[in-house]
Design an enzyme around this catalytic site. Sequence first.
Site, short mmCIF file in Angstrom:
data_model
loop_
_atom_site.label_atom_id
_atom_site.label_comp_id
_atom_site.label_asym_id
_atom_site.label_seq_id
_atom_site.Cartn_x
_atom_site.Cartn_y
_atom_site.Cartn_z
N HIS A 27 -2.57 7.91 6.32
CA HIS A 27 -1.55 8.68 5.84
C HIS A 27 -2.33 10.08 5.48
O HIS A 27 -1.56 11.15 5.41
CB HIS A 27 -0.97 8.07 4.78
N GLN B 156 2.98 10.05 1.02
CA GLN B 156 4.32 9.37 1.08
C GLN B 156 5.17 9.60 0.03
O GLN B 156 6.49 9.40 0.27
CB GLN B 156 4.19 7.90 1.16
N GLY C 260 0.94 -0.98 -0.19
CA GLY C 260 0.00 -0.11 0.04
C GLY C 260 0.92 1.13 0.03
O GLY C 260 2.04 1.31 0.59
N HIS D 34 -4.87 1.76 7.28
CA HIS D 34 -3.62 2.49 7.36
C HIS D 34 -3.46 3.58 6.48
O HIS D 34 -2.84 4.63 6.64
CB HIS D 34 -2.19 1.36 7.24
N GLU D 35 -3.72 3.41 4.87
CA GLU D 35 -3.22 4.43 3.88
C GLU D 35 -4.08 5.58 4.18
O GLU D 35 -3.79 6.56 4.10
CB GLU D 35 -3.46 3.58 2.48
N CYS E 182 5.54 0.31 7.59
CA CYS E 182 5.31 1.27 6.72
C CYS E 182 6.42 1.59 5.78
O CYS E 182 7.31 1.67 6.37
CB CYS E 182 4.80 2.39 7.58
N LEU E 183 6.35 1.93 4.43
CA LEU E 183 7.49 2.21 3.61
C LEU E 183 8.16 3.29 4.13
O LEU E 183 8.93 3.77 3.76
CB LEU E 183 7.00 2.35 2.32
ZN ZN Z 1 2.40 3.72 5.95
#
Ligand code: ZN
Length: 198
Positions: A153, A64, A59, A149-150, A107-108
């Site tokens: 963000h 991000q 995701g 989660h996304e 998380c990236l």
């Molecule tokens: Zn994330």
Amino acid sequence: MVATLSVPKVKLKNPPLHIYRMGDKVLRQPAKRISQVNDEIRQLARDMLQTMYSADGIGLAAPQVGVPKRLIVVDIYPDKPEVPPLVLINPEIREYLGETVAAQEGCLSIPGVFCEVLRAQGVVVSFKDESGRPRTIQADDLLARVIQHEIDHLNGVLFVDYVENELLLDQELRKHGFQMQDVQRRANPLAAPALKPR
Ligand code: ZN
């Protein structure tokens, strides 16, 4: 017209976009609604997917990659070329379903850090897809978790903000080169007594 974005699920040495890390301000900025789903937005979604596959993610949210717009891409089957990814534009959670479930998340934007987070087992989410078509889907389990989660963000929220054990979180962050001062601690709304099942 179905405008499924055909993006090969491969890792590129030079992915098109840079992934910002916790500590960068753009991750804390609330993202703006997208008024028109046009080629620019589709190109952004394509670039985000390529960047996500290249980073082994499932995701990715536009903030991000430094773009404060309400767009997320999700693919919980990065190893299945035949399954199209999901592009969610202006996503809104309409309903939380089932129990709250605790599971490890990463998380990236906070690579290496994994912590347990409570999420609803399922969600009903409305959004526009990459062709601008309004859609409502029910997502469960891992897909529901990634979507929650996304969407966080898009509101400037990171999963580490919910972690209650400050000592453990501090350790985990330091191990991977992150700092506690970049965490904005908040109560997980799903942990509120009124929303707990039973
Ligand atoms: Zn994330």
